[in-house]
Design an enzyme around this catalytic site. Structure first.
Site, PDB file in Angstrom:
ATOM      1  N   SER A  45     173.958  87.787 -19.154  1.00  0.00           N
ATOM      2  CA  SER A  45     172.521  87.125 -19.478  1.00  0.00           C
ATOM      3  C   SER A  45     171.555  88.022 -19.038  1.00  0.00           C
ATOM      4  O   SER A  45     170.175  88.042 -19.526  1.00  0.00           O
ATOM      5  CB  SER A  45     172.421  86.049 -18.283  1.00  0.00           C
ATOM      6  OG  SER A  45     172.895  86.191 -17.411  1.00  0.00           O
TER       7      SER A  45
ATOM      8  N   HIS B 117     167.568  88.019 -14.407  1.00  0.00           N
ATOM      9  CA  HIS B 117     166.981  87.532 -15.767  1.00  0.00           C
ATOM     10  C   HIS B 117     165.664  88.044 -15.918  1.00  0.00           C
ATOM     11  O   HIS B 117     165.231  88.410 -17.025  1.00  0.00           O
ATOM     12  CB  HIS B 117     166.946  85.992 -15.598  1.00  0.00           C
ATOM     13  CG  HIS B 117     168.288  85.264 -15.760  1.00  0.00           C
ATOM     14  ND1 HIS B 117     168.442  83.781 -15.504  1.00  0.00           N
ATOM     15  CD2 HIS B 117     169.588  85.660 -16.337  1.00  0.00           C
ATOM     16  CE1 HIS B 117     169.723  83.630 -15.772  1.00  0.00           C
ATOM     17  NE2 HIS B 117     170.500  84.754 -16.015  1.00  0.00           N
TER      18      HIS B 117
END
Length: 273
Positions: free
Chosen positions: A165, A216
């Protein structure tokens, strides 16, 4: 997109209907490389990443089964994640294992984790590949992934962190960067869509425990910066040569990181966490 005015055109156009700049067949071929092994050219690189992620996931599952001499569990143990290169601060700081900032981006903690990341990467990777070209795509992805785990190391050094991610949010950052740099109205609309995606990712990170929002955010920033510098392909020999070299350097560093990881694994890395 037209390489001159960035308007959306079809691959059948030989001249841009908006700015009337000739669109040569070589430009079209470079943007949409041919199929290989039955895989569309614009999905080839993404498929290779997903395949490598899957191999590492299966290797961790088998290692756990061998270590426990029991049945196969679909969620790798924390020990397996550390052994295969998860971001783990004690080994990074005390043993100098910097390669964990790279290898962590290819590991996953369960079938749902790898399934969701694979689905998003498969769809988003094609868009980035088409938009930026293969060499920019791999450079953005690998730098963003490492940047994400670098941010995670800073903000939450003593938590085990893994997953694609960080690289995925880097690809989102790349699309936002393109919409920021290019002033075409369609690209601006796309930017708003990708900003919404990133907001949703961050909200999920705050709601669901165990999600590494630092990775992230770091990945998004890394992808944004690289993509803003790179821009989309203009097919000049010098410019393409620079990004081809950058892609090869990133791949070489990644290969070296995994070489160190496998060497560590073969030396008998397993220790009680």
């Amino acid at each position: 997109m037209c390489p001159n005015c960035r308007a959306f055109i079809t691959t059948d156009d030989k001249t841009c209907p908006y700015c009337e700049v000739a669109i040569g067949p070589k430009a079209i071929d470079r943007r949409s490389p041919g199929d290989m092994f039955g895989i569309p050219g614009d999905r080839l690189l993404t498929t290779a990443i997903l395949g490598f992620n899957t191999l590492l996931y299966l290797a961790m599952i088998l290692r756990d089964a061998q270590a426990s001499r029991g049945g196969i569990q679909m969620d790798p143990s924390s020990q397996a994640l550390v052994d295969f290169g998860g971001k783990w601060a004690p080994y990074i700081f005390q043993r100098g294992q910097w390669w964990r900032l790279i290898t962590a981006g290819f590991l996953h903690g369960g079938i749902l984790h790898i399934g969701m990341n694979s689905w998003v990467l498969y769809e988003l990777g094609r868009t980035v590949d088409d938009t930026f070209g293969r060499y920019r795509y791999i450079t953005i992805y690998l730098i963003a992934s490492a940047a994400g785990f670098g941010a995670s190391l800073y903000w939450s050094p003593y938590s085990l962190s893994i997953g694609a991610s960080a690289g995925i949010t880097g690809l989102i950052g790349a699309m936002v960067a393109l919409g920021t740099k290019e002033k075409h109205s369609m690209i601006g609309a796309m930017r708003g869509q990708y900003v919404q995606w990133m907001v949703i990712v961050l909200i999920q990170g705050f709601i669901i425990s165990g999600i590494d929002n630092a990775a992230h955010i770091g990945g998004f920033i890394g992808g944004f910066i690289v993509a803003y510098i790179a821009g989309s392909p203009n097919y000049s020999r010098t410019d393409e040569g620079i990004w081809k070299t950058a892609a090869y350097v990133c791949l070489a560093v990644t290969a070296y990181a995994f070489f160190d990881m496998f060497e560590w694994l073969l030396r008998g890395s397993t220790q009680v966490l």
